[in-house]
Motif scaffolding. Structure first.
Motif, short mmCIF file in Angstrom:
data_model
loop_
_atom_site.label_atom_id
_atom_site.label_comp_id
_atom_site.label_asym_id
_atom_site.label_seq_id
_atom_site.Cartn_x
_atom_site.Cartn_y
_atom_site.Cartn_z
N UNK A 8 0.79 -1.24 0.00
CA UNK A 8 0.00 0.00 0.00
C UNK A 8 0.82 1.29 0.00
N UNK A 9 2.12 1.21 -0.30
CA UNK A 9 2.93 2.42 -0.36
C UNK A 9 4.30 2.13 -0.98
N UNK A 10 4.96 3.22 -1.33
CA UNK A 10 6.36 3.16 -1.77
C UNK A 10 7.15 3.89 -0.69
N UNK A 11 8.16 3.22 -0.14
CA UNK A 11 8.99 3.84 0.90
C UNK A 11 10.34 4.23 0.29
N UNK A 12 10.70 5.47 0.53
CA UNK A 12 11.97 6.02 0.06
C UNK A 12 12.92 6.08 1.25
N UNK A 13 14.09 5.49 1.09
CA UNK A 13 15.11 5.49 2.14
C UNK A 13 16.35 6.19 1.61
N UNK A 14 16.84 7.14 2.32
CA UNK A 14 18.03 7.85 1.89
C UNK A 14 17.80 8.67 0.64
N UNK A 15 16.63 9.29 0.51
CA UNK A 15 16.34 10.13 -0.65
C UNK A 15 17.18 11.39 -0.53
N UNK A 66 3.48 -2.16 -9.22
CA UNK A 66 2.79 -1.36 -8.20
C UNK A 66 1.72 -0.49 -8.87
N UNK A 67 2.09 0.15 -9.96
CA UNK A 67 1.15 1.04 -10.65
C UNK A 67 -0.02 0.25 -11.25
N UNK A 68 0.25 -0.89 -11.85
CA UNK A 68 -0.82 -1.72 -12.40
C UNK A 68 -1.76 -2.17 -11.28
N UNK A 69 -1.20 -2.58 -10.18
CA UNK A 69 -1.99 -3.06 -9.05
C UNK A 69 -2.92 -1.97 -8.51
#
Length: 181
Positions: A8-15, A66-69
């Motif tokens: 249910x999300x995209x997590x960005x680490x060290x952006x 992710x986008x298709x889902x």
């Protein structure tokens, strides 16, 4: 930069880009994503607030899934920053190419004076990034490159400081990225 995809999300680490909604780490849910381009050289998502967030190339398949889902549209848009930063490439641009670039920028609502002002403002930074730091990019410099140059330790701190407050610079760069034809 590291990105993890959850259901249910995209997590960005060290952006790496100060001013980003996910800096230095954060997440974006499908409801916050307007569209995405997983086919781009640097895959990206665009938020409903007009922010472009970059995804590492090796995560293209994950972004697409992710986008298709979640029914997120695939939109490939022109890179306004690619046209604005064209003079800083390690190549010669012919008169016809330059006219075509200016025409595209004018169609996106830029005046000749504005184009010249943006290029003048960024010339020291982008020249230091592409030439002094020996990146030697000759095909494309875009939004990702601009943001990288503004924070790259390979560019002298004094030159990086010329862009002003990093968060304000980021906001300005995103607003320009939204101006496309």
């Amino acid at each position: 930069m590291e990105v993890r995809f959850a259901e249910d999300h995209i997590r960005f680490l060290g952006y790496d880009f100060p001013g980003a909604s996910v800096y230095p780490s954060g997440m974006v849910a499908p409801a916050g994503i307007r569209d995405a381009d997983w086919k781009a050289i640097r895959p990206e998502v665009r938020t409903v607030l007009g922010e472009t967030l970059f995804i590492p190339r090796e995560r293209k398949p994950d972004l697409e899934a992710f986008c298709h889902r979640h029914g997120i549209a695939s939109v490939s848009r022109p890179d306004t920053w690619g046209d604005l930063l064209e003079p800083f490439l390690d190549t010669q641009i012919g008169a016809a190419e330059e006219r075509a670039t200016i025409d595209r920028l004018r169609k996106a609502g830029f005046t000749l004076r504005e184009i010249a002002g943006i290029r003048r403002r960024l010339a020291p930074l982008m020249l230091a990034y592409n030439f002094d730091a020996m990146v030697w990019e000759w095909v494309h410099l875009g939004l990702f490159d601009l943001l990288t140059a503004a924070g790259a330790p390979v560019v002298a701190a004094g030159l990086r400081a010329t862009v002003g407050d990093p968060a304000a610079f980021y906001e300005w760069a995103m607003a320009i990225a939204e101006r496309h034809r």
